[in-house]
Design a protein around this motif. Structure first.
Motif, PDB file in Angstrom:
ATOM      1  N   GLU A 126       0.853  -1.172   0.110  1.00 25.63           N
ATOM      2  CA  GLU A 126      -0.148   0.116   0.017  1.00 25.63           C
ATOM      3  C   GLU A 126       0.861   1.327   0.216  1.00 25.63           C
ATOM      4  O   GLU A 126       0.707   2.140  -0.770  1.00 25.63           O
ATOM      5  CB  GLU A 126      -0.903  -0.239   1.275  1.00 25.63           C
ATOM      6  N   ALA A 127       1.900   1.332   0.728  1.00 23.35           N
ATOM      7  CA  ALA A 127       2.898   2.489   0.951  1.00 23.35           C
ATOM      8  C   ALA A 127       3.482   2.596  -0.413  1.00 23.35           C
ATOM      9  O   ALA A 127       3.547   3.692  -1.129  1.00 23.35           O
ATOM     10  CB  ALA A 127       3.981   2.324   2.032  1.00 23.35           C
ATOM     11  N   LEU A 128       4.057   1.643  -1.086  1.00 19.74           N
ATOM     12  CA  LEU A 128       4.718   1.665  -2.386  1.00 19.74           C
ATOM     13  C   LEU A 128       3.645   2.166  -3.522  1.00 19.74           C
ATOM     14  O   LEU A 128       4.144   3.084  -4.569  1.00 19.74           O
ATOM     15  CB  LEU A 128       5.589   0.537  -3.001  1.00 19.74           C
ATOM     16  N   LEU A 129       2.383   1.638  -3.374  1.00 24.42           N
ATOM     17  CA  LEU A 129       1.436   2.152  -4.567  1.00 24.42           C
ATOM     18  C   LEU A 129       1.104   3.370  -4.193  1.00 24.42           C
ATOM     19  O   LEU A 129       0.899   4.159  -5.485  1.00 24.42           O
ATOM     20  CB  LEU A 129       0.255   1.193  -4.070  1.00 24.42           C
ATOM     21  N   ASN A 130       1.224   4.101  -3.257  1.00 16.01           N
ATOM     22  CA  ASN A 130       0.804   5.665  -3.058  1.00 16.01           C
ATOM     23  C   ASN A 130       2.156   6.113  -3.517  1.00 16.01           C
ATOM     24  O   ASN A 130       1.748   7.432  -4.278  1.00 16.01           O
ATOM     25  CB  ASN A 130       0.572   5.726  -1.670  1.00 16.01           C
ATOM     26  N   LEU A 131       3.094   5.811  -3.286  1.00 19.83           N
ATOM     27  CA  LEU A 131       4.240   6.504  -3.915  1.00 19.83           C
ATOM     28  C   LEU A 131       4.264   6.516  -5.348  1.00 19.83           C
ATOM     29  O   LEU A 131       4.443   7.775  -5.995  1.00 19.83           O
ATOM     30  CB  LEU A 131       5.642   6.123  -3.218  1.00 19.83           C
ATOM     31  N   VAL A 132       3.955   5.753  -5.880  1.00 24.26           N
ATOM     32  CA  VAL A 132       4.219   5.239  -7.586  1.00 24.26           C
ATOM     33  C   VAL A 132       2.971   6.095  -7.982  1.00 24.26           C
ATOM     34  O   VAL A 132       3.273   6.682  -9.056  1.00 24.26           O
ATOM     35  CB  VAL A 132       4.348   3.898  -7.705  1.00 24.26           C
ATOM     36  N   ASP A 133       1.949   5.825  -7.501  1.00 27.11           N
ATOM     37  CA  ASP A 133       0.831   6.618  -7.978  1.00 27.11           C
ATOM     38  C   ASP A 133       0.880   8.074  -7.934  1.00 27.11           C
ATOM     39  O   ASP A 133       0.447   8.743  -9.076  1.00 27.11           O
ATOM     40  CB  ASP A 133      -0.657   5.995  -7.051  1.00 27.11           C
ATOM     41  N   ASN A 134       1.469   8.454  -7.048  1.00 24.31           N
ATOM     42  CA  ASN A 134       1.592   9.963  -6.813  1.00 24.31           C
ATOM     43  C   ASN A 134       2.640  10.280  -8.066  1.00 24.31           C
ATOM     44  O   ASN A 134       2.558  11.343  -8.571  1.00 24.31           O
ATOM     45  CB  ASN A 134       2.444  10.483  -5.569  1.00 24.31           C
ATOM     46  N   ALA A 135       3.613   9.638  -8.145  1.00 19.38           N
ATOM     47  CA  ALA A 135       4.803   9.875  -9.301  1.00 19.38           C
ATOM     48  C   ALA A 135       4.036   9.802 -10.492  1.00 19.38           C
ATOM     49  O   ALA A 135       4.497  10.779 -11.289  1.00 19.38           O
ATOM     50  CB  ALA A 135       5.774   9.018  -9.063  1.00 19.38           C
ATOM     51  N   ILE A 136       3.120   8.979 -10.688  1.00 20.47           N
ATOM     52  CA  ILE A 136       2.567   9.011 -12.194  1.00 20.47           C
ATOM     53  C   ILE A 136       1.592  10.043 -12.345  1.00 20.47           C
ATOM     54  O   ILE A 136       1.648  10.642 -13.408  1.00 20.47           O
ATOM     55  CB  ILE A 136       1.831   7.427 -12.259  1.00 20.47           C
ATOM     56  N   ARG A 137       1.052  10.601 -11.402  1.00 18.01           N
ATOM     57  CA  ARG A 137      -0.175  11.500 -11.523  1.00 18.01           C
ATOM     58  C   ARG A 137       0.698  13.068 -11.535  1.00 18.01           C
ATOM     59  O   ARG A 137       0.027  13.733 -12.588  1.00 18.01           O
ATOM     60  CB  ARG A 137      -0.885  11.701 -10.088  1.00 18.01           C
ATOM     61  N   TYR A 138       1.489  13.163 -10.894  1.00 21.94           N
ATOM     62  CA  TYR A 138       2.268  14.508 -11.012  1.00 21.94           C
ATOM     63  C   TYR A 138       3.382  14.602 -12.186  1.00 21.94           C
ATOM     64  O   TYR A 138       3.646  15.481 -12.800  1.00 21.94           O
ATOM     65  CB  TYR A 138       2.951  14.860  -9.973  1.00 21.94           C
ATOM     66  N   ALA A 139       3.753  13.246 -12.688  1.00 22.04           N
ATOM     67  CA  ALA A 139       4.711  13.420 -13.705  1.00 22.04           C
ATOM     68  C   ALA A 139       3.985  13.851 -15.258  1.00 22.04           C
ATOM     69  O   ALA A 139       2.967  13.652 -15.349  1.00 22.04           O
ATOM     70  CB  ALA A 139       5.300  12.063 -14.050  1.00 22.04           C
ATOM     71  N   PRO A 140       4.528  14.705 -15.843  1.00 17.82           N
ATOM     72  CA  PRO A 140       3.997  15.343 -17.146  1.00 17.82           C
ATOM     73  C   PRO A 140       3.984  14.117 -18.220  1.00 17.82           C
ATOM     74  O   PRO A 140       5.045  13.442 -18.232  1.00 17.82           O
ATOM     75  CB  PRO A 140       4.849  16.509 -17.429  1.00 17.82           C
ATOM     76  N   ALA A 141       3.270  14.316 -19.176  1.00 18.02           N
ATOM     77  CA  ALA A 141       3.026  13.231 -20.251  1.00 18.02           C
ATOM     78  C   ALA A 141       4.525  13.302 -20.811  1.00 18.02           C
ATOM     79  O   ALA A 141       5.071  14.368 -21.060  1.00 18.02           O
ATOM     80  CB  ALA A 141       2.009  13.406 -21.076  1.00 18.02           C
ATOM     81  N   GLY A 142       4.957  12.025 -21.203  1.00 17.03           N
ATOM     82  CA  GLY A 142       6.117  11.928 -21.923  1.00 17.03           C
ATOM     83  C   GLY A 142       7.403  11.907 -21.074  1.00 17.03           C
ATOM     84  O   GLY A 142       8.653  11.832 -21.372  1.00 17.03           O
ATOM     85  N   SER A 143       7.343  12.041 -19.676  1.00 17.15           N
ATOM     86  CA  SER A 143       8.425  12.150 -18.821  1.00 17.15           C
ATOM     87  C   SER A 143       8.908  10.763 -18.165  1.00 17.15           C
ATOM     88  O   SER A 143       8.346   9.792 -18.701  1.00 17.15           O
ATOM     89  CB  SER A 143       8.048  13.070 -17.734  1.00 17.15           C
TER      90      SER A 143
END
Length: 458
Positions: free
Chosen positions: A341-358
């Protein structure tokens, strides 16, 4: 105490018998000294004077018997019984018997005849003296009665002291019971054990620990209900307004836009509810009896599994999504579903905030003392002030205000990290822009649920 009374009475009886038997032994020796075989037969000089004197001193009936061991010659009471078993020469023997329906105490002595009898040189002489038990029993009953009275008085005093001691000892427990009964139902303050007996304090300490766990669980439940009622009220109100708007519209395009807005609002509400439930489950697991159920968790497999789960979401944004892990497993003690659950939240946040193509990269690293789960993105990053306040429930940084979310992701990660004795480290990516979030786990040390790690900024 009953055993002591019985033993005391037996001891007193033995002492009384020993005292009376000394006088009986004196009469036995006196008669023995007056037994003669010099005439070739058995003779006793002045036995009745001796017995009369003995009766005066003991105030009891006295009997005597002198005989040969084979019973062919005897003087005195003919039916005075012999003891069970053989007699030893020169050693007096004392025993109780019945003589002419009268209970008596008998002293018996056997010795060789001096000079030997002509008819049977090996024949021994048996001397017996007996007294009735009247005076002895009266004295013994008196002594025993006084002893029993003394022992019963001691028992009564012991019982009184025991009852008084129990009452005085239990008085603090009675006060404690009255204090607890007078408390309100929601008063879970620790019990004061200042005046309690030392034997009861471990029990009170255990009750206090249980009450503290219950109070923390109750606080967590109240917090969850408060958060749910506060955070879900707004999206539900918005959804109701959107439904009302869609019902009033007749144009299909407007209705479709309203339905699309409702769909997005439902997505936000579902995500918020799931995150709140995950946070509540994590806190409940930290308060569970006996602590976390620890098992070996392979961080390498965990990172790969989370990456596979979120790969479709990364593809929608055309991200360069990668996982960098060592070739060998990296196990550590923990709870698999919480770490996932902890790692899912970190990776999900990274995917949400990363701009497309990054790019977004998940790494598993280790050294001699630590194991690291690292998530790096190329998003807008976080300011030093936001990093300092990271992990506060429902708080979102400057960059997060432009994204859908509830502000619970990092709070969940913080809670799970604390439960595993880990530290959540947030750093600005080098080179910027971007954020590097790292979970640092100590190797070879048990998780410390009480530790309070904080986010570190650099």
């Amino acid at each position: 105490m009953g055993g002591t009374l019985w033993f005391s009475n037996q001891w007193l009886r033995d002492q009384v018998d020993a005292a009376y038997d000394r006088a009986l032994a004196g009469a036995l020796r006196a008669i023995d000294l007056n037994v003669s075989t010099a005439s070739g037969g058995l003779a006793v000089e002045q036995p009745f004077l001796l017995l009369e004197f003995f009766e005066l001193t003991t105030n009891a009936r006295v009997y005597f018997r002198v005989s040969t061991e084979d019973g062919l010659a005897e003087i005195g009471s003919p039916f005075l019984p012999l003891p069970d078993g053989p007699l030893v020469s020169g050693q007096p023997r004392f025993y109780y018997a019945m003589h002419e329906d009268t209970p008596v105490r008998v002293a018996a002595l056997v010795r060789p005849a001096q000079p030997p009898l002509p008819s049977n040189p090996d024949n021994r002489i048996v001397v017996q003296v007996a007294e009735s038990l009247g005076t002895r029993e009266v004295f013994l009953s008196h002594v025993l009665r006084r002893s029993i009275e003394r022992d019963l008085l001691g028992v009564a005093m012991s019982v009184v002291l025991l009852v008084c001691g129990i009452v005085m000892t239990l008085r603090p427990l009675t006060r404690l019971r009255q204090e607890l009964e007078a408390r309100p139902a929601d008063d879970l303050r620790p019990i004061d054990d200042t005046d309690l007996p030392s034997e009861v304090r471990p029990l009170v300490a255990a009750v206090n620990r249980h009450m503290a766990r219950y109070a923390e669980m109750a606080r967590t439940q109240r917090q969850f209900l408060d958060d749910a009622s506060h955070q879900l009220r707004t999206p539900l109100s918005v959804l109701r307004t959107q439904v009302d708007f869609a019902l009033r519209e007749s144009e299909p395009a407007e209705v479709r836009r309203a339905l699309q807005a409702m769909h997005e609002g439902l997505d936000r509400a579902v995500r918020m509810a799931n995150q709140m439930l995950a946070l509540a489950r994590a806190r409940e697991a930290s308060l569970a009896e006996g602590g976390l159920a620890l098992e070996p968790v392979d961080l390498v497999e965990l990172a790969r599994g989370v990456a596979r789960q979120l790969l479709p979401q990364a593809r929608l944004k055309r991200l360069d999504f990668g996982v960098e892990t060592p070739s060998s497993p990296l196990p550590l003690p923990g709870t698999e579903w919480l770490l996932r659950e902890a790692l899912l939240n970190l990776v999900d946040n990274a995917i949400r905030y990363a701009p497309a193509g990054s790019a977004v990269t998940v790494r598993v690293l280790s050294d001699e003392r630590h194991a690291l789960l690292q998530v790096e993105d190329q998003g807008p990053g976080m300011s030093a002030h936001d990093i300092e306040r990271a992990g506060v429930r429902f708080r979102r940084g400057e960059a997060g205000k432009q994204q859908a979310g509830a502000g619970l992701g990092l709070a969940i990660v913080h809670t799970i990290a604390q439960m595993h004795g880990a530290v959540l480290r947030l750093e600005t990516r080098d080179p910027p822009p971007g954020l590097c979030a790292t979970l640092v786990f100590p190797l070879g040390l048990p998780p410390q649920a009480e530790s309070r790690p904080k986010a570190a900024a650099s």
